[in-house]
Design a protein around this motif. Structure first.
Motif, PDB file in Angstrom:
ATOM      1  N   ASP A 163       0.651  -1.294  -0.013  1.00  0.00           N
ATOM      2  CA  ASP A 163       0.091  -0.093  -0.194  1.00  0.00           C
ATOM      3  C   ASP A 163       1.009   1.465  -0.123  1.00  0.00           C
ATOM      4  N   SER A 219      -0.488   4.276  -0.632  1.00  0.00           N
ATOM      5  CA  SER A 219      -1.328   5.445  -0.864  1.00  0.00           C
ATOM      6  C   SER A 219      -0.938   6.747   0.387  1.00  0.00           C
ATOM      7  N   THR A 232       6.714   9.064  -4.251  1.00  0.00           N
ATOM      8  CA  THR A 232       6.187   8.051  -5.341  1.00  0.00           C
ATOM      9  C   THR A 232       7.396   8.079  -6.208  1.00  0.00           C
ATOM     10  N   ARG A 246       9.641   4.866  -6.968  1.00  0.00           N
ATOM     11  CA  ARG A 246       9.797   4.254  -8.343  1.00  0.00           C
ATOM     12  C   ARG A 246      11.441   4.224  -8.974  1.00  0.00           C
ATOM     13  N   LEU A 300       7.175  -1.747 -10.396  1.00  0.00           N
ATOM     14  CA  LEU A 300       6.132  -1.231  -9.421  1.00  0.00           C
ATOM     15  C   LEU A 300       5.068  -0.818 -10.448  1.00  0.00           C
ATOM     16  N   VAL A 345       0.710   0.185 -10.023  1.00  0.00           N
ATOM     17  CA  VAL A 345      -0.618   0.282  -9.119  1.00  0.00           C
ATOM     18  C   VAL A 345      -1.774  -0.218 -10.045  1.00  0.00           C
ATOM     19  N   ASN A 363      -5.838   0.558  -1.605  1.00  0.00           N
ATOM     20  CA  ASN A 363      -5.025   0.753  -2.783  1.00  0.00           C
ATOM     21  C   ASN A 363      -4.067  -0.245  -2.648  1.00  0.00           C
ATOM     22  N   THR A 364      -3.665  -0.801  -3.782  1.00  0.00           N
ATOM     23  CA  THR A 364      -2.873  -1.987  -3.807  1.00  0.00           C
ATOM     24  C   THR A 364      -1.717  -1.702  -5.167  1.00  0.00           C
ATOM     25  N   SER A 365      -0.450  -1.706  -4.685  1.00  0.00           N
ATOM     26  CA  SER A 365       0.520  -1.801  -5.816  1.00  0.00           C
ATOM     27  C   SER A 365       1.191  -2.981  -5.633  1.00  0.00           C
TER      28      SER A 365
END
Length: 173
Positions: free
Chosen positions: A27, A29, A36, A40, A50, A52, A79-81
């Motif tokens: 997560d 989020s 972010t 990355r 990575l 999303v 939220n899931t990545s």
């Protein structure tokens, strides 16, 4: 998103899940744009992909996959990545290092070489998993160590033996 687009995304995710041995669900989020981007970049440097994704699309891709992801379905909330890697501990190391400055990403679950880990409390165990290269290095080191001992013993005893022979030959003269 049309049905065709959704099915194409599901096919793409299914293919990526099939070809990758280590899959982490996290997560991220609440991270701002700069954090972010930094995450990355860290993933890119460590050869971790990575992505999303929407939970429904990921659930369908996991269902379509040949791997056993049933236990991970419970983590598909919020939220899931996805973090995909060929090295089992690389995503865990990224998460651990990144959380020195941030409270995210939070590990939801991981699938590493057919083993499933659920929850953030497993992060330390995942960090300590040795990669294939590390295991090979350990084995080579263990195999070399006895040979090095024998060689060094032969070298030192050879010098001692030649020294003794030289001294004995000088005494007899």
């Amino acid at each position: 998103m049309t049905r065709e687009e959704k099915s194409k995304v599901i096919e793409d995710i299914t293919a990526k899940l099939a070809e990758t041995s280590s899959i982490y669900l996290a997560d991220i989020s609440g991270l701002d744009a700069g954090s972010t981007t930094a995450l990355r970049r860290a993933c890119f440097k460590a050869d971790v992909k990575l992505m999303v994704v929407k939970n429904t699309l990921l659930a369908k891709a996991m269902e379509a996959s040949d791997k056993e992801f049933e236990e991970l379905n419970t983590t598909l909330v919020g939220n899931t990545s996805i973090m995909l890697s060929e090295t089992g501990n690389a995503p865990a190391k990224i998460i651990k290092n990144f959380r020195k400055k941030n409270d995210k990403p939070v590990l939801k679950g991981a699938y590493v070489e057919e083993a499933v880990y659920i929850g953030d409390e497993n992060l330390e165990a995942l960090v300590n998993i040795k990669s294939k290269e590390e295991v090979i290095g350990d084995i080579v080191g263990l195999l070399q160590s006895p040979a090095k001992n024998v060689i060094s013993a032969l070298k030192s005893s050879g010098q001692t033996l030649s020294g003794v022979l030289k001294t004995l030959s000088e005494k007899t003269e």
